[in-house]
Design a protein around this motif. Structure first.
Motif, short mmCIF file in Angstrom:
data_model
loop_
_atom_site.label_atom_id
_atom_site.label_comp_id
_atom_site.label_asym_id
_atom_site.label_seq_id
_atom_site.Cartn_x
_atom_site.Cartn_y
_atom_site.Cartn_z
N GLY A 26 0.92 -1.32 -0.15
CA GLY A 26 0.00 0.28 -0.04
C GLY A 26 0.85 1.23 0.09
O GLY A 26 1.95 1.35 0.38
N THR A 27 0.28 2.17 -0.43
CA THR A 27 0.94 3.72 -0.51
C THR A 27 -0.20 4.67 -0.02
O THR A 27 -1.29 4.78 -0.36
CB THR A 27 1.49 3.89 -1.78
N ILE A 28 0.59 6.03 0.27
CA ILE A 28 -0.28 7.00 0.55
C ILE A 28 0.87 8.20 0.77
O ILE A 28 1.61 7.99 1.14
CB ILE A 28 -1.31 7.00 1.64
N GLY A 29 0.31 9.47 0.10
CA GLY A 29 1.18 10.63 -0.08
C GLY A 29 0.40 12.07 0.28
O GLY A 29 -0.70 11.94 -0.15
N LEU A 30 1.20 12.96 0.86
CA LEU A 30 0.60 14.05 1.28
C LEU A 30 1.80 15.31 0.62
O LEU A 30 2.57 15.20 1.09
CB LEU A 30 0.42 14.26 2.68
N GLU A 74 0.31 25.66 -0.95
CA GLU A 74 -0.09 26.94 -0.37
C GLU A 74 -1.28 27.16 0.36
O GLU A 74 -2.27 26.04 0.30
CB GLU A 74 0.36 28.24 -1.38
N GLN A 75 -1.21 28.10 1.19
CA GLN A 75 -2.80 28.57 1.57
C GLN A 75 -3.23 27.36 2.80
O GLN A 75 -4.40 27.16 2.59
CB GLN A 75 -3.53 29.05 0.67
N GLN A 76 -2.34 26.69 3.26
CA GLN A 76 -2.99 25.68 4.14
C GLN A 76 -3.43 24.69 3.68
O GLN A 76 -4.32 24.02 4.42
CB GLN A 76 -3.53 26.23 5.30
N CYS A 77 -3.07 24.28 2.60
CA CYS A 77 -3.74 23.24 1.83
C CYS A 77 -2.87 22.07 1.49
O CYS A 77 -1.55 22.47 1.25
CB CYS A 77 -4.32 23.59 0.44
N ALA A 78 -3.42 21.05 1.60
CA ALA A 78 -2.36 19.74 0.89
C ALA A 78 -3.15 18.93 -0.02
O ALA A 78 -4.50 18.78 0.06
CB ALA A 78 -2.00 19.04 2.41
N ILE A 79 -2.47 18.11 -0.81
CA ILE A 79 -3.04 17.22 -1.65
C ILE A 79 -2.78 15.59 -1.17
O ILE A 79 -1.59 15.47 -1.08
CB ILE A 79 -2.63 17.19 -3.14
N MET A 80 -3.92 14.83 -0.73
CA MET A 80 -3.69 13.45 -0.55
C MET A 80 -3.40 12.81 -2.08
O MET A 80 -4.42 12.77 -2.74
CB MET A 80 -4.82 13.01 0.14
N LYS A 81 -2.51 11.95 -2.19
CA LYS A 81 -2.18 11.34 -3.43
C LYS A 81 -1.91 9.94 -3.28
O LYS A 81 -1.04 9.68 -2.14
CB LYS A 81 -1.21 12.01 -4.39
N LYS A 82 -1.93 9.12 -4.37
CA LYS A 82 -1.40 7.77 -4.19
C LYS A 82 -1.92 7.20 -3.43
O LYS A 82 -1.11 6.15 -2.73
CB LYS A 82 0.21 8.06 -4.46
#
Length: 157
Positions: free
Chosen positions: A63-67, A71-79
């Motif tokens: 399994g995998t997960i990335g963060l 900017e602007q206190q945002c993050a993207i959850m990916k993979k």
């Protein structure tokens, strides 16, 4: 099963797992070239304060997960992927909880993700975890993603 932070030695297994699930299971036909973050996980995730985790069974990546911190206190959850035979064993939940705990310890207030429209089990997971569907106009930051048939979600922390 154990969760570990990213290590370059697992690059080939990470890429193989993700491409197999995307293309053979989900049938969304994404090439490695359309996902440059997979070719340089350190720069894409870690350099700006994000993280990438892998779930291992023995030495096998399951399994995998990335963060990605933006900017602007945002993050993207990916993979966020789990090998088929391990999906009922709470591997995904363990990966997600690792990401969530990390995000809560940063300045992130919003986590955004895109998921293929055909990934109905994923949609249920995200909605149960508190993510809300949004449209592109509701994105707090510019965000592009390779799959044109995606649903966007956002979680406010």
């Amino acid at each position: 099963m154990r969760i570990e932070s990213y290590s370059k030695k697992y690059d080939n297994e990470i890429i193989s797992l993700i491409l197999n699930i995307q293309n053979n299971e989900a049938g969304i036909s994404l090439s490695l070239q359309e996902q440059p973050d997979l070719l340089d996980i350190e720069q894409s995730y870690l350099q700006n304060g994000g993280k990438f985790w892998i779930a291992l069974s023995g030495d096998e990546v399951i399994g995998t997960i990335g963060l990605m911190i933006k900017e602007q206190q945002c993050a993207i959850m990916k993979k966020f992927f789990v090998k088929k035979e391990f999906r009922s064993k709470k591997v995904g939940l363990a990966l997600y909880n690792e990401l969530l705990e990390y995000a809560k310890g940063t300045s992130v207030h919003h986590i955004i993700l895109d998921t293929p429209s055909v990934a109905h089990a994923s949609h249920r997971f995200y909605e149960k975890a508190g993510f809300c569907k949004i449209n592109t106009e509701e994105l707090p930051i510019p965000y592009s993603y390779p799959d044109r048939n995606s649903i966007l979600y956002m979680l406010n922390l």
